[in-house]
Design an enzyme around this catalytic site. Sequence first.
Site, PDB file in Angstrom:
ATOM      1  N   LYS A   1      -2.784  -2.222   8.145  1.00  3.48           N
ATOM      2  CA  LYS A   1      -2.988  -3.656   8.324  1.00  3.48           C
ATOM      3  C   LYS A   1      -2.082  -4.410   7.353  1.00  3.48           C
ATOM      4  O   LYS A   1      -1.609  -3.857   6.368  1.00  3.48           O
ATOM      5  CB  LYS A   1      -4.471  -3.973   8.100  1.00  3.48           C
ATOM      6  N   ASP A   2      -1.884  -5.688   7.623  1.00  4.98           N
ATOM      7  CA  ASP A   2      -0.898  -6.449   6.843  1.00  4.98           C
ATOM      8  C   ASP A   2      -1.378  -6.785   5.440  1.00  4.98           C
ATOM      9  O   ASP A   2      -0.597  -6.901   4.523  1.00  4.98           O
ATOM     10  CB  ASP A   2      -0.562  -7.727   7.593  1.00  4.98           C
TER      11      ASP A   2
ATOM     12  N   GLY B   1      18.634  -6.155   0.667  1.00  2.60           N
ATOM     13  CA  GLY B   1      18.459  -7.328  -0.185  1.00  2.60           C
ATOM     14  C   GLY B   1      16.997  -7.544  -0.493  1.00  2.60           C
ATOM     15  O   GLY B   1      16.383  -6.745  -1.187  1.00  2.60           O
ATOM     16  N   ASN B   2      16.466  -8.642   0.056  1.00  2.00           N
ATOM     17  CA  ASN B   2      15.065  -8.928  -0.278  1.00  2.00           C
ATOM     18  C   ASN B   2      14.110  -8.137   0.634  1.00  2.00           C
ATOM     19  O   ASN B   2      14.518  -7.532   1.618  1.00  2.00           O
ATOM     20  CB  ASN B   2      14.815 -10.438  -0.312  1.00  2.00           C
TER      21      ASN B   2
ATOM     22  N   ASP C   1       0.884  -1.171   0.000  1.00  2.00           N
ATOM     23  CA  ASP C   1       0.000   0.000   0.000  1.00  2.00           C
ATOM     24  C   ASP C   1       0.912   1.209   0.000  1.00  2.00           C
ATOM     25  O   ASP C   1       1.627   1.458   0.970  1.00  2.00           O
ATOM     26  CB  ASP C   1      -0.870  -0.038   1.264  1.00  2.00           C
TER      27      ASP C   1
ATOM     28  N   GLN D   1      -5.380 -27.806  -9.015  1.00  2.00           N
ATOM     29  CA  GLN D   1      -5.644 -28.924  -9.955  1.00  2.00           C
ATOM     30  C   GLN D   1      -4.573 -30.019  -9.859  1.00  2.00           C
ATOM     31  O   GLN D   1      -3.489 -29.796  -9.338  1.00  2.00           O
ATOM     32  CB  GLN D   1      -5.738 -28.444 -11.408  1.00  2.00           C
TER      33      GLN D   1
ATOM     34  N   TYR E   1       1.566   0.551  15.025  1.00  2.00           N
ATOM     35  CA  TYR E   1       0.580   0.310  13.981  1.00  2.00           C
ATOM     36  C   TYR E   1       0.842   1.212  12.784  1.00  2.00           C
ATOM     37  O   TYR E   1       0.889   2.432  12.920  1.00  2.00           O
ATOM     38  CB  TYR E   1      -0.836   0.569  14.519  1.00  2.00           C
TER      39      TYR E   1
ATOM     40  N   GLN F   1       3.048   4.240   2.556  1.00  2.00           N
ATOM     41  CA  GLN F   1       2.693   3.679   3.870  1.00  2.00           C
ATOM     42  C   GLN F   1       3.427   2.385   4.234  1.00  2.00           C
ATOM     43  O   GLN F   1       3.916   2.230   5.342  1.00  2.00           O
ATOM     44  CB  GLN F   1       1.176   3.426   3.930  1.00  2.00           C
TER      45      GLN F   1
HETATM   46  P1  13P Z   1      -4.712  -0.260   5.264  1.00  2.00           P
HETATM   47  O1  13P Z   1      -3.662  -1.070   5.932  1.00  2.00           O
HETATM   48  O2  13P Z   1      -5.391  -0.975   4.167  1.00  2.00           O
HETATM   49  O3  13P Z   1      -4.154   1.052   4.817  1.00  2.00           O
HETATM   50  O4  13P Z   1      -5.861   0.040   6.310  1.00  2.00           O
HETATM   51  C1  13P Z   1      -5.549   0.746   7.426  1.00  2.00           C
HETATM   52  C2  13P Z   1      -6.657   0.978   8.351  1.00  2.00           C
HETATM   53  O5  13P Z   1      -6.385   1.215   9.498  1.00  2.00           O
HETATM   54  C3  13P Z   1      -8.053   0.965   7.917  1.00  2.00           C
HETATM   55  O6  13P Z   1      -8.872   1.666   8.817  1.00  2.00           O
HETATM   56 MG    MG Z   2      -3.951   1.939   3.319  1.00  2.00          MG
HETATM   57 MG    MG Z   3      -4.559  -2.015   2.560  1.00  2.00          MG
END
Ligand code: 13P
Ligand code: MG
Ligand code: MG
Length: 399
Positions: A241-242, A103-104, A11, A251, A238, A94
């Site tokens: 979100k992941d 690296g990776n 994101d 198959q 925070y 973000q």
């Molecule tokens: P994202 O990780 O998709 O940006 O969402 C964050 C979030 O806190 C939604 O309210």
């Molecule tokens: Mg987001």
């Molecule tokens: Mg997201």
Amino acid sequence: MKVTLSVLKADVGSIGGHTKPSERMLEAVRIRVRKALAQGLLLDAFVSHTGDDIAIISSHTRGPGNTDVHQFAWQAFLDGTAVAQKYGLYGAGQDLLVDAPSGNLRGAGPAVAEIEFEHNPVKTNKVRPAESFMVLAADKCGPGAYNLPLFLGFADPMYCAGLMLPKLIKGFTFRIIDMDNTKGDSIIELNAPEDYYKIAILLRDNERFGIDSIVSRTDGEVAASISAQRMHNIAGTYTGKDDPVAIVRNQGIFPAPEELTSPFTKAHYVGGDARGSHVMPLMPVPLNTAVTGMYCLPLVSCIGFSVAADGKFSDSYIDFFDNPAWDEVRRKAQEKGMAMRDQGWSGAAMLPYHELEYSGFRDVITGLVDRFVIAGANGAKANGAKPIPAATRRAAPKK
Ligand code: 13P
Ligand code: MG
Ligand code: MG
């Protein structure tokens, strides 16, 4: 030849809040992808979004964790970030948690799922005469969102009758990762069917344990790979979100698409949505859907590809959840979501404290916890707070 599928997702900004990336951002990523294809770094690649997350789905011959492939993806996400910054979009960059990964990309913020396999799609090939795979991409939830549906698809004949066939009856090994262990990838291997209950007792905890990968016990082929890492464990706070991605081969020696997608009819409750702190149902949606629904209802897309002998994604892709049959599930998810939202912040509607502790909610709770006072003789105080005047204290129960 050996082919690697790499799905890299981040994101790096979105329009009008955390909804979807802009067309200009997607085009910036595609320009970088076209360069990588022209340079021969990748065999093929496809760029899409699910909610506000951009996914690069690629095939190449360089193996998992390859620095050049990962650095290319990082650069593509930086290009997307620059566009997001230019146009003032929300959350520019973000998920790019470090300045420049050496690296990776594992541990740098973007989600990564990769599988390498021997690719020789000819009729005489007993293991994989044809290669087909699906990519799941979810927004507004954590990697544990895949725990239940992938467990049912790979271990429960109620959802995958194919498990009773000679090719699949030996079952699958679940490699489960303890996402709370920040020292490294901490993995346990458990075998379905005999470890069925042990797998379930770990996977019930979506916030701590996730499926890292699933391997066929018949021939050792990797069936699935999931980006099971928690960003708050990387950043210590925070940051969003992941929003996990997964590659699932299907198959033949693996479950069929309908067996793998049927558990998603549950629209099961997962952690995530608004401020990454609530519990809401997972809604299956077509690819390139924006998050505009109630309370950031978590979304999951699922597309499928076939892989030609030269490693290219043959003849477009199929969008599994873009079908009227899934409208019923979407309605169910919306109803389940509204039922949960009816109870606002109470109990099961929000994630437990240990998940909230990575967000600002923790600071407010901690501030209040500091003001608690132990009621008792002489107004003894806790944490340096002023004692509560005796008149307002509850009377001590009579002995
Ligand atoms: P994202 O990780 O998709 O940006 O969402 C964050 C979030 O806190 C939604 O309210
Ligand atoms: Mg987001
Ligand atoms: Mg997201």
